[in-house]
Design a protein around this motif. Structure first.
Motif, PDB file in Angstrom:
ATOM      1  N   TRP A  35       0.839  -1.204   0.000  1.00  0.00           N
ATOM      2  CA  TRP A  35       0.000   0.000   0.000  1.00  0.00           C
ATOM      3  C   TRP A  35       0.878   1.260   0.000  1.00  0.00           C
ATOM      4  N   ALA A  36       1.867   1.293   0.877  1.00  0.00           N
ATOM      5  CA  ALA A  36       2.746   2.459   0.962  1.00  0.00           C
ATOM      6  C   ALA A  36       3.516   2.658  -0.342  1.00  0.00           C
ATOM      7  N   MET A  37       3.940   1.553  -0.959  1.00  0.00           N
ATOM      8  CA  MET A  37       4.683   1.657  -2.215  1.00  0.00           C
ATOM      9  C   MET A  37       3.800   2.224  -3.317  1.00  0.00           C
ATOM     10  N   GLN A  38       2.519   1.842  -3.329  1.00  0.00           N
ATOM     11  CA  GLN A  38       1.607   2.364  -4.345  1.00  0.00           C
ATOM     12  C   GLN A  38       1.378   3.862  -4.150  1.00  0.00           C
ATOM     13  N   GLN A  39       1.251   4.297  -2.881  1.00  0.00           N
ATOM     14  CA  GLN A  39       1.093   5.726  -2.608  1.00  0.00           C
ATOM     15  C   GLN A  39       2.343   6.492  -3.020  1.00  0.00           C
ATOM     16  N   LEU A  40       3.492   5.909  -2.744  1.00  0.00           N
ATOM     17  CA  LEU A  40       4.758   6.549  -3.084  1.00  0.00           C
ATOM     18  C   LEU A  40       4.922   6.634  -4.597  1.00  0.00           C
ATOM     19  N   LEU A  41       4.504   5.606  -5.293  1.00  0.00           N
ATOM     20  CA  LEU A  41       4.576   5.593  -6.760  1.00  0.00           C
ATOM     21  C   LEU A  41       3.813   6.789  -7.336  1.00  0.00           C
ATOM     22  N   GLN A  42       2.566   6.949  -6.891  1.00  0.00           N
ATOM     23  CA  GLN A  42       1.741   8.038  -7.427  1.00  0.00           C
ATOM     24  C   GLN A  42       2.305   9.409  -7.047  1.00  0.00           C
ATOM     25  N   SER A  43       2.778   9.526  -5.810  1.00  0.00           N
ATOM     26  CA  SER A  43       3.310  10.806  -5.348  1.00  0.00           C
ATOM     27  C   SER A  43       4.590  11.173  -6.086  1.00  0.00           C
ATOM     28  N   LEU A  44       5.467  10.190  -6.273  1.00  0.00           N
ATOM     29  CA  LEU A  44       6.726  10.451  -6.975  1.00  0.00           C
ATOM     30  C   LEU A  44       6.499  10.804  -8.437  1.00  0.00           C
ATOM     31  N   GLU A  45       5.613  10.068  -9.099  1.00  0.00           N
ATOM     32  CA  GLU A  45       5.324  10.371 -10.509  1.00  0.00           C
ATOM     33  C   GLU A  45       4.877  11.814 -10.671  1.00  0.00           C
ATOM     34  N   ALA A  46       3.935  12.250  -9.776  1.00  0.00           N
ATOM     35  CA  ALA A  46       3.411  13.609  -9.877  1.00  0.00           C
ATOM     36  C   ALA A  46       4.479  14.651  -9.585  1.00  0.00           C
TER      37      ALA A  46
ATOM     38  N   PRO B 117       3.169  10.363 -16.899  1.00  0.00           N
ATOM     39  CA  PRO B 117       4.449  10.744 -17.511  1.00  0.00           C
ATOM     40  C   PRO B 117       4.426  10.563 -19.034  1.00  0.00           C
ATOM     41  N   THR B 118       5.244  11.345 -19.723  1.00  0.00           N
ATOM     42  CA  THR B 118       5.362  11.191 -21.168  1.00  0.00           C
ATOM     43  C   THR B 118       6.171   9.935 -21.497  1.00  0.00           C
ATOM     44  N   TYR B 119       6.079   9.516 -22.764  1.00  0.00           N
ATOM     45  CA  TYR B 119       6.848   8.334 -23.196  1.00  0.00           C
ATOM     46  C   TYR B 119       8.339   8.587 -23.004  1.00  0.00           C
ATOM     47  N   ASP B 120       8.799   9.792 -23.363  1.00  0.00           N
ATOM     48  CA  ASP B 120      10.235  10.083 -23.235  1.00  0.00           C
ATOM     49  C   ASP B 120      10.688   9.999 -21.780  1.00  0.00           C
ATOM     50  N   GLU B 121       9.830  10.467 -20.870  1.00  0.00           N
ATOM     51  CA  GLU B 121      10.197  10.385 -19.455  1.00  0.00           C
ATOM     52  C   GLU B 121      10.263   8.934 -18.996  1.00  0.00           C
ATOM     53  N   LEU B 122       9.288   8.134 -19.401  1.00  0.00           N
ATOM     54  CA  LEU B 122       9.300   6.720 -19.027  1.00  0.00           C
ATOM     55  C   LEU B 122      10.521   6.019 -19.626  1.00  0.00           C
TER      56      LEU B 122
END
Length: 822
Positions: A346-357, A365-370
């Motif tokens: 759960w914490a990793m999923q929250q961190l994923l969304q927060s970091l991406e933003a 994210p754009t394709y180039d960023e990914l």
């Protein structure tokens, strides 16, 4: 929500074929234990292995199973070969049996053996079983009755267990033993009952409490408090939160040290800007690979303002140059559902969304960023396994690589978060600052998992972890948890005085009022105020006169709120809005009228009654009636008072420099045994302690404890000390409790009612205290023993109030020094 008993029963049903096969085979005692009893304990009833001891040595032999709760011996389980126990009953229902009767005659050797072990280990309950037949009984007694004259509860076979599983689980599951359900069943089997329920009569029934009409200015005052005083987190007014933070010496030190730590970590990821060349490239590469990371613990008690401190640090204190280089991501566990097995995901999923933003320029994210995030894989594909496709059809290559990225992102969020952290540090030269907030409201297992997760991310890139945590949690995890394995910087944030907290808010409000008229009007209108600016200034001044200029009120609020900022501010709101403390009178006093703000009695009455016409504990979360008893299971009316008194004595006996939190606590089982010597049943003591725990007058060593059991340890909280002070020093508290406490004598109720109608409040208190003392003496006898001197002293304090209702009781004689334990 699933029921633990139903879940355990489902596990039993799934294992019944195995149990029946083992019973049919009729093998030896070792097989009984391995194939039936071990599985009953660990798989069906979820006993923890560390709580179960097999073959511990006693004075007369080796015990088959010794079950413990919180380190306290609780139950002896004596195992026999399948088929060896065959009660002489043709029935297949659960029955209560005399231990000396014919039905259990075949079980007598096992009963006597278990009783011997129970007496040697000081265990109250024992059981004999061959895996098919189960007999539960009292293994040792303290009531003067020979154990063999007692009664037991017999489950004739495994089907009786399955068909009456709720009762079986109450006798043997760890949770039920903790809550003493097993003793309740055995008491019932022996015909022991709690004293009959009593009818209670009230001078003023709390359940009939009614709201009183507010003062004309109270509506505006309520809005004032909602916007500036009671609210701790207001996303619409970040300015107020920042400006109203009360700095302390500790917080200023933390500001400086945190800035240094961030600068040190940033130095490892910021590229050198002075020239170019191989040496500098090597130096940069080395710095990038160093991956210096830091974890910081912001330590303070619950409600100390840890989250506000962190917000203020990143938004206001940290210099803008450093702030721009930080990517702040908050993982707020206040939204977590509480499943300890899922907290890391759960914490990793929250961190994923927060970091991406925070890290990427767009969301999603754009394709180039990914592509940049997965650059190492992109290189492996384009130069290795997919080189041919890359050189012949780049569009198809990009499509396939895009599908691969999305699949990896969804299937392996942990890997993706680590790539995001590395990309942020290496490609953007930014420092990920990860805040894991509100962890301390969960169990130690969840806190430990979050703390380990934070440290595990340090291997991905240079990161700055911040974990707000209570001082109690730090102490516990340092004894057995992740703090033993990982290093961290700790900064302690003490709670400021209520006076400082409210003063800062008054200053903020007055600064706004005194600002340029147009800007001030716009600011207050935006927050919903429809009153004149001058009226707000008068209300703010009234708040200052009540709480800031009155040290007694602000100090008492702190203790009663357990130095939790949120609770302290809600108590202040309760006092200020009560019709008892008429706001218009306070405003008049500003212009030369009588000063009403220092009247302690008015303050106490406002606190106790709030906006109601009488005290009602359901409505009042801050004031508790420590004389109240449950009419269905009436306990001694001073039992709660005695428990608070003893816990305060325990706290006072600890040296000020003793940092071992455990020394402040008293094991509940020891308290129960102490009061057992006064003739009070354990069940009643547990009920009162749990009521004090629910009302926040006492705390458990483990703050995540749901219900306190005999194996837990408890200590008095500041609110508990404040209630002792109210009991012994506040005539208003005694008056209000006399009106709202149920009494079993109509004559006493009538006497108090007559005094109340005549306005003779001292007579009302006197009649109430005489009744309380009479009933208490009938239900709780104090042995003439040094161990009970503290209880005797506590009762004498109440007796002093009854003997001299017109003055405070004289200081009690100090008892001879003695160890505070049983």
């Amino acid at each position: 929500m699933s029921n633990p008993i139903d879940e355990a029963h489902a596990r039993l049903v799934s294992l019944l074929p195995d149990f029946r096969a083992a019973i049919e085979a009729g093998q030896n005692e070792s097989d009984t234990r391995l194939k039936i009893l071990d599985r009953f304990l660990f798989e069906v009833l979820n006993w923890k292995h560390e709580a179960v001891f097999t073959e511990p040595l006693s004075g007369t032999g080796y015990i088959d199973y010794l079950l413990t709760i919180g380190g306290r011996n609780e139950t002896i389980l004596e195992a026999k070969r399948v088929g060896l126990l065959s009660p002489t009953t043709k029935g297949r229902e659960v029955i209560n049996v005399a231990l000396s009767g014919a039905v259990v005659k075949p079980l007598l050797p096992g009963i006597r053996q278990a009783m011997g072990y129970a007496m040697e280990k000081g265990v109250a309950v024992a059981a004999v079983t061959d895996g098919n037949t189960w007999l539960f009984f009292r293994g040792s007694r303290t009531d003067g009755k020979p154990p063999m004259e007692g009664k037991g509860i017999l489950f004739p076979d495994i089907d009786a267990v399955a068909n009456n599983f709720a009762k079986f689980a109450d006798l043997l599951s760890p949770a039920s033993i903790t809550n003493r359900h097993h003793l309740a069943h055995l008491n019932e089997a022996e015909g022991i009952t709690i004293p009959e329920a009593e009818q209670q009569f009230f001078v003023l029934d709390p359940n009939s409490a009614r709201m009183r009409r507010r003062d004309p200015l109270a509506t505006d005052a309520a809005l004032l408090f909602a916007q500036f005083f009671s609210r701790m987190s207001n996303e619409k007014d970040r300015e107020m939160l920042r400006d109203c933070f009360v700095e302390t010496g500790e917080s200023r030190k933390a500001d400086v040290e945190l800035e240094k730590i961030i600068q040190r970590v940033l130095n490892t990821i910021t590229p050198l800007e002075t020239g170019k060349g191989g040496a500098l490239v090597d130096e940069l590469s080395r710095a990038m690979e160093t991956r210096v990371s830091e974890t910081v613990l912001i330590v303070g008690n619950k409600g100390a303002g840890k989250s506000t401190f962190i917000d203020r640090f990143f938004e206001q204190v940290l210099p803008s140059g450093l702030r721009k280089k930080c990517v702040v991501c908050r993982i707020d566990l206040e939204d977590f559902h509480g499943d300890r097995d899922a907290v890391a995901r759960w914490a990793m999923q929250q961190l994923l969304q927060s970091l991406e933003a925070a890290v990427c320029s767009t969301n999603p994210p754009t394709y180039d960023e990914l592509q940049g995030i997965f650059f190492s894989e992109y290189q492996r594909w384009s130069q290795g396994t997919r080189k041919n496709l890359y050189e012949t059809n780049k569009k198809q290559f990009k499509d396939e690589f895009g599908k691969h990225i999305e699949a990896r992102r969804e299937a392996y969020p942990d890997e993706y978060v680590r790539l995001l952290l590395a990309w942020s540090a290496k490609s953007h030269q930014q420092l990920p600052c990860l805040v894991f907030d509100n962890t301390d409201q969960f169990s130690p297992e969840i806190q430990d998992a979050v703390y380990q997760l934070a440290h595990s991310l340090e291997s991905a890139a240079s990161v700055f972890n911040v974990v707000p945590i209570t001082d109690r949690t730090v102490w516990r995890l340092s004894k057995a948890g992740a703090l033993q394995s990982y290093s961290a910087h700790s900064f302690y944030l003490p709670v400021p005085d209520a006076k400082e907290i409210i003063s800062r808010r008054v200053n903020f409000l007055q600064a706004k009022v005194e600002a340029e008229p147009g800007a001030a009007k716009s600011y207050f209108s935006r927050l919903g105020f429809r009153v004149e600016i001058n009226d707000l200034a008068i209300l703010a001044d009234a708040v200052r006169r009540v709480f800031v200029d009155n040290d007694y009120v602000s100090g008492f609020i702190g203790r009663l709120g357990n130095f939790d900022i949120r609770r302290m501010l809600r108590i202040a709101e309760r006092i200020f809005l009560s019709p008892e403390l008429a706001i218009d009178e306070i405003i008049k006093s500003r212009f030369g009228g009588e000063d009403v703000t220092t009247d302690k009695n008015k303050t106490h009455r406002a606190l106790i009654r709030g906006e109601y016409d009488r005290f009602n504990e359901i409505e009042n979360e801050f004031i508790s009636n420590i004389f109240s008893t449950n009419p269905l299971r009436p306990a001694p009316p001073l039992l709660a008072y005695y428990i608070l008194w003893l816990l305060r004595q325990k706290m006072n006996s600890v040296r000020p420099d003793d940092d071992n939190v455990e020394d402040w606590h008293w094991r509940v089982g020891d308290l129960c045994r102490l009061f057992e010597g006064c003739g009070v049943q354990e069940e009643l003591v547990l009920a009162v302690i749990n009521r004090l725990y629910e009302r926040r007058l006492v705390e458990a060593l483990d703050p995540n404890t749901g219900r306190v059991g005999v194996g837990d340890q408890v200590a008095i909280k500041e609110s508990g000390i404040a209630h002792l002070e109210l009991t012994l020093n506040s005539s208003v508290y005694l008056e209000q409790m006399a009106l709202a406490t149920g009494v079993a004598e109509v004559s006493t109720r009538d006497e108090m009612q007559t005094a109340f109608k005549a306005g003779k409040f001292r007579d009302l208190q006197d009649a109430f205290l005489r009744y309380i003392l009479k009933v208490d003496r009938g239900r709780l006898g104090i042995p003439p023993n040094r161990l009970y001197e503290h209880i005797e002293m506590a009762r004498k304090q109440i007796q002093g109030l009854a003997d001299s209702p017109h003055k405070r009781p004289p200081p009690a004689r100090k008892p001879r020094p003695q160890p505070m334990s049983t």
